[in-house]
Design a protein around this motif. Structure first.
Motif, PDB file in Angstrom:
ATOM      1  N   PRO A 187       5.382  17.535  15.239  1.00  0.00           N
ATOM      2  CA  PRO A 187       4.944  17.903  13.795  1.00  0.00           C
ATOM      3  C   PRO A 187       2.964  17.981  14.051  1.00  0.00           C
ATOM      4  O   PRO A 187       2.180  16.535  14.570  1.00  0.00           O
ATOM      5  CB  PRO A 187       5.215  17.259  12.716  1.00  0.00           C
ATOM      6  CG  PRO A 187       6.227  16.254  13.355  1.00  0.00           C
ATOM      7  CD  PRO A 187       5.867  16.354  14.624  1.00  0.00           C
ATOM      8  N   GLU A 188       2.014  18.599  13.484  1.00  0.00           N
ATOM      9  CA  GLU A 188       1.025  18.871  13.046  1.00  0.00           C
ATOM     10  C   GLU A 188       0.308  18.325  12.238  1.00  0.00           C
ATOM     11  O   GLU A 188      -0.487  18.241  11.750  1.00  0.00           O
ATOM     12  CB  GLU A 188       0.409  19.957  13.792  1.00  0.00           C
ATOM     13  CG  GLU A 188       0.530  21.035  15.301  1.00  0.00           C
ATOM     14  CD  GLU A 188       0.488  22.595  15.009  1.00  0.00           C
ATOM     15  OE1 GLU A 188      -0.181  23.042  14.386  1.00  0.00           O
ATOM     16  OE2 GLU A 188      -0.110  22.629  15.961  1.00  0.00           O
ATOM     17  N   GLU A 189       1.486  18.170  11.757  1.00  0.00           N
ATOM     18  CA  GLU A 189       1.202  17.450   9.826  1.00  0.00           C
ATOM     19  C   GLU A 189       0.429  15.810   9.950  1.00  0.00           C
ATOM     20  O   GLU A 189       0.785  15.057  11.206  1.00  0.00           O
ATOM     21  CB  GLU A 189       2.422  17.745   8.986  1.00  0.00           C
ATOM     22  CG  GLU A 189       2.435  18.573   8.246  1.00  0.00           C
ATOM     23  CD  GLU A 189       3.136  19.975   9.366  1.00  0.00           C
ATOM     24  OE1 GLU A 189       3.502  19.679  10.591  1.00  0.00           O
ATOM     25  OE2 GLU A 189       2.682  21.360   9.220  1.00  0.00           O
ATOM     26  N   PRO A 190      -0.730  15.626   9.517  1.00  0.00           N
ATOM     27  CA  PRO A 190      -1.405  14.518   9.930  1.00  0.00           C
ATOM     28  C   PRO A 190      -0.891  13.284   9.629  1.00  0.00           C
ATOM     29  O   PRO A 190       0.302  13.586   8.414  1.00  0.00           O
ATOM     30  CB  PRO A 190      -2.317  14.250   9.542  1.00  0.00           C
ATOM     31  CG  PRO A 190      -2.319  15.710   7.665  1.00  0.00           C
ATOM     32  CD  PRO A 190      -1.386  17.036   8.514  1.00  0.00           C
ATOM     33  N   PRO A 201       1.170  -0.893   0.136  1.00  0.00           N
ATOM     34  CA  PRO A 201      -0.322  -0.172   0.143  1.00  0.00           C
ATOM     35  C   PRO A 201       0.523   1.012   0.031  1.00  0.00           C
ATOM     36  O   PRO A 201       1.781   1.191   0.895  1.00  0.00           O
ATOM     37  CB  PRO A 201      -1.213  -0.180   1.328  1.00  0.00           C
ATOM     38  CG  PRO A 201      -0.465  -1.855   1.701  1.00  0.00           C
ATOM     39  CD  PRO A 201       0.429  -1.940   1.364  1.00  0.00           C
ATOM     40  N   ALA A 202       0.558   2.244  -0.948  1.00  0.00           N
ATOM     41  CA  ALA A 202       1.499   2.893  -1.117  1.00  0.00           C
ATOM     42  C   ALA A 202       0.967   4.245   0.740  1.00  0.00           C
ATOM     43  O   ALA A 202       0.067   4.413   1.142  1.00  0.00           O
ATOM     44  CB  ALA A 202       1.023   4.189  -1.544  1.00  0.00           C
ATOM     45  N   PRO A 203       1.774   4.393   1.259  1.00  0.00           N
ATOM     46  CA  PRO A 203       2.212   4.886   2.653  1.00  0.00           C
ATOM     47  C   PRO A 203       1.142   6.834   2.141  1.00  0.00           C
ATOM     48  O   PRO A 203       1.404   7.456   1.407  1.00  0.00           O
ATOM     49  CB  PRO A 203       3.480   5.384   2.493  1.00  0.00           C
ATOM     50  CG  PRO A 203       4.325   5.605   1.655  1.00  0.00           C
ATOM     51  CD  PRO A 203       3.472   4.461   0.881  1.00  0.00           C
ATOM     52  N   THR A 204       0.489   6.524   3.161  1.00  0.00           N
ATOM     53  CA  THR A 204      -0.711   7.845   3.174  1.00  0.00           C
ATOM     54  C   THR A 204       0.585   8.906   3.863  1.00  0.00           C
ATOM     55  O   THR A 204      -0.553  10.002   4.211  1.00  0.00           O
ATOM     56  CB  THR A 204      -1.647   7.328   4.195  1.00  0.00           C
ATOM     57  OG1 THR A 204      -1.235   6.610   5.119  1.00  0.00           O
ATOM     58  CG2 THR A 204      -2.685   6.648   3.099  1.00  0.00           C
ATOM     59  N   PHE A 205       1.739   8.741   4.637  1.00  0.00           N
ATOM     60  CA  PHE A 205       1.604  10.168   5.255  1.00  0.00           C
ATOM     61  C   PHE A 205       3.083  10.449   4.288  1.00  0.00           C
ATOM     62  O   PHE A 205       3.548  10.259   3.298  1.00  0.00           O
ATOM     63  CB  PHE A 205       2.728   9.405   6.789  1.00  0.00           C
ATOM     64  CG  PHE A 205       3.790   8.072   6.114  1.00  0.00           C
ATOM     65  CD1 PHE A 205       4.917   8.358   6.169  1.00  0.00           C
ATOM     66  CD2 PHE A 205       3.067   6.557   7.284  1.00  0.00           C
ATOM     67  CE1 PHE A 205       5.841   7.546   6.312  1.00  0.00           C
ATOM     68  CE2 PHE A 205       3.473   6.017   6.521  1.00  0.00           C
ATOM     69  CZ  PHE A 205       4.906   5.695   6.298  1.00  0.00           C
ATOM     70  N   PRO A 206       3.235  12.023   4.989  1.00  0.00           N
ATOM     71  CA  PRO A 206       4.064  12.103   3.682  1.00  0.00           C
ATOM     72  C   PRO A 206       5.976  11.628   4.011  1.00  0.00           C
ATOM     73  O   PRO A 206       6.024  11.051   5.156  1.00  0.00           O
ATOM     74  CB  PRO A 206       4.512  13.577   4.064  1.00  0.00           C
ATOM     75  CG  PRO A 206       2.999  13.652   5.372  1.00  0.00           C
ATOM     76  CD  PRO A 206       2.765  12.469   5.865  1.00  0.00           C
ATOM     77  N   VAL A 207       6.199  11.254   2.746  1.00  0.00           N
ATOM     78  CA  VAL A 207       7.502   9.820   3.065  1.00  0.00           C
ATOM     79  C   VAL A 207       8.814  11.154   2.584  1.00  0.00           C
ATOM     80  O   VAL A 207       8.875  12.336   2.117  1.00  0.00           O
ATOM     81  CB  VAL A 207       7.121   9.164   1.461  1.00  0.00           C
ATOM     82  CG1 VAL A 207       8.007   9.224   1.233  1.00  0.00           C
ATOM     83  CG2 VAL A 207       6.774   8.074   1.458  1.00  0.00           C
ATOM     84  N   GLY A 208       9.535  11.166   3.977  1.00  0.00           N
ATOM     85  CA  GLY A 208      10.955  12.182   3.663  1.00  0.00           C
ATOM     86  C   GLY A 208      11.890  11.124   2.834  1.00  0.00           C
ATOM     87  O   GLY A 208      11.729   9.606   2.553  1.00  0.00           O
TER      88      GLY A 208
END
Lengths: 321, 321
Positions: free
Chosen positions: A179-182, A61-68
């Motif tokens: 971080p406040e990012e979801p 599954p493609a990650p749903t969080f911002p990927v670093g």
């Protein structure tokens, strides 16, 4: 195609489906393959996997969080390693689907193995995947799920390292950027917990500092920095550290004299800051090891699920702490 | 399942396959779906697409170049927009496959549409994909390919912007950083060309500067900076700009007095540097527009291929130039 190869349609089907039950001579086989090539025939992976009863598809599954950048590199190494073992890696974006719904969507593709990063998968979902033919389900997260192999990413260890380091540097009033990012909770909450654990039973205090990845938010936090009375901060990762460090420097806060700053991920940019940024270096599992685990699990689907702790963490001490 | 629902096996099959040829009452339909749910039945996407003759799968080959934050965001926006139109986006890692071989591997999955970033696809490969059932092939690259819709990403425009800006700032001896990392040529070569085009017919000179994304490489380049006699540099993107700017500052090169530095991508980090980094802001196509194009093409596969130029570029002037 039968006409071009000068053979019967049944023979074409036997050759292209690689049927072993029927003996077909090598020259005939070659004629069929040549005709197929000339006609631009491409086999249908789905039809083939229906016949075979399984595919060589490893679904992620493609990650749903911002990927670093650290995680991106891990994924491409993993894809490469699975490709070498003749698996096809498919990253599947299931936007807006969670838990059971997501697992059903993945099951529809009939993958031979499923690799789930940052999972909200339950034991029932693992069972759905297995019933639909997945020979192995591997989770990458902070907890093992019943029925699935688990690579435990212990993000507490990252916070533990940072907290221990700051304490050893004589700091006692320690802030932790959250971080406040979801989508980042799965990482930020255990990192914060790790700092608390490092300082548990000492006189040091831990203050959590919610922060959005925006210049203005960092400036607001920096403007009230001296009221907070902190002498150190673990900034979640190097990018947030860079953001906060700049805002603190613009406020005239001396780093590391007044406030020590440490990040995590050991990105290039930390070395380019002045003072150079201390950081927690994170050792992700090697793509090759993970690919081997998947392959082992596919070959032996009855084996008991394996659990491995895979995240290494160590402090890289530079000038900011 | 037939037993649990109290209906015939044929009825179960009609309901689950959503056959419209046979009339089945709503209560029966509901009973079958409830039984299916209770038994944890998951339909087989491949079998369904075999029956339907096509899938809702939009295939995107996973990019083979290192992906920056700008591109990551574009991809996830696109996945979201296609998901809203009920397409399933599959990112497919075909490690080590190129051109015709890659196209055949994609064709095996029988996608309804294929979106190819940074393409080395030829007209024959497009034909293979279409013959295997893809109703639309869309390329994102610098050139249109016969038979495919094209979103032209004009990276020359990025270099053109940067070159024009540096010239307007009075700079005449302009360096252009060209990353040594593999896979970036598709972007770096047209960016360099754009700078040349901006300065064509003027007295200004353009010098290409190969650079690996490593501190030591940047330090070596900075050490011979004054021999090069350049008064400005376009650093490919903000990350390379940050790397080079730090090395130049460590050598005591005044920025922007001695050398003006401009990046591209308009990343957050550029605003956190001192002096603040000038940059070329790049406007990628919106995920929603691209999703609409895919949907239009799927609905009307006979239409002539569309070609759109989709990359906007504009200078963000800050303190480093």
């Amino acid at each position: 195609m039968a006409r071009l190869a000068g053979v019967s349609r049944a023979t074409v089907s036997y050759v292209l489906n690689n049927t072993s039950a029927v003996r077909i001579s090598e020259p005939t086989r070659r004629r069929v393959h040549e005709a197929a090539k000339e006609l631009g025939y491409v086999p249908h992976a789905a039809a083939r996997s229906l016949r075979a009863g399984h595919s060589r598809m490893v679904l992620m599954p493609a990650p749903t969080f911002p990927v670093g950048p650290l995680y991106s590199q891990f994924i491409s190494e993993l894809q490469w390693a699975l490709g070498r073992l003749e698996y096809t890696v498919v990253q599947f974006g299931t936007v807006g689907l969670h838990g059971a719904e997501a697992a059903r969507a993945w099951a529809e593709l009939r993958p031979v193995a499923v690799l789930v990063p940052g999972s909200d998968l339950g034991p029932k979902d693992v069972a759905v995947l297995k019933r639909s033919g997945a020979r192995a389900v591997v989770t990458l997260g902070s907890e093992a799920v019943e029925g699935a192999h688990a690579l435990l990413m212990d993000h507490e260890a990252v916070g533990l390292c940072a907290g221990t380091h700051l304490y050893a540097r004589g700091r006692r009033r320690i802030g932790v950027v959250v971080p406040e990012e979801p989508g980042l909770d799965a990482f930020s909450v255990p990192r914060l917990e790790g700092v608390r654990r490092a300082l548990h039973g000492t006189e040091a205090t831990v203050t959590d500092l919610p922060l959005a990845y925006e210049e203005a938010a960092a400036a607001r936090l920096a403007a009230r920095w001296r009221e907070l009375g902190l002498d150190a901060v673990f900034a979640y990762n190097d990018e947030y550290a860079m953001l906060l460090m700049r805002a603190l420097q613009d406020e005239g806060v001396g780093i590391p004299q007044e406030t020590a700053v440490i990040g995590a991920d050991d990105l290039m940019l930390g070395r380019l800051l002045r003072p150079r940024l201390s950081t927690v270096h994170i050792e992700l599992p090697s793509g090759r090891d993970l690919a081997d685990l998947v392959d082992r699990a596919v070959r032996n689907p009855g084996a008991a699920p394996e659990t491995h702790t895979v995240l290494g963490a160590s402090v890289v001490h530079r000038d900011s702490t």
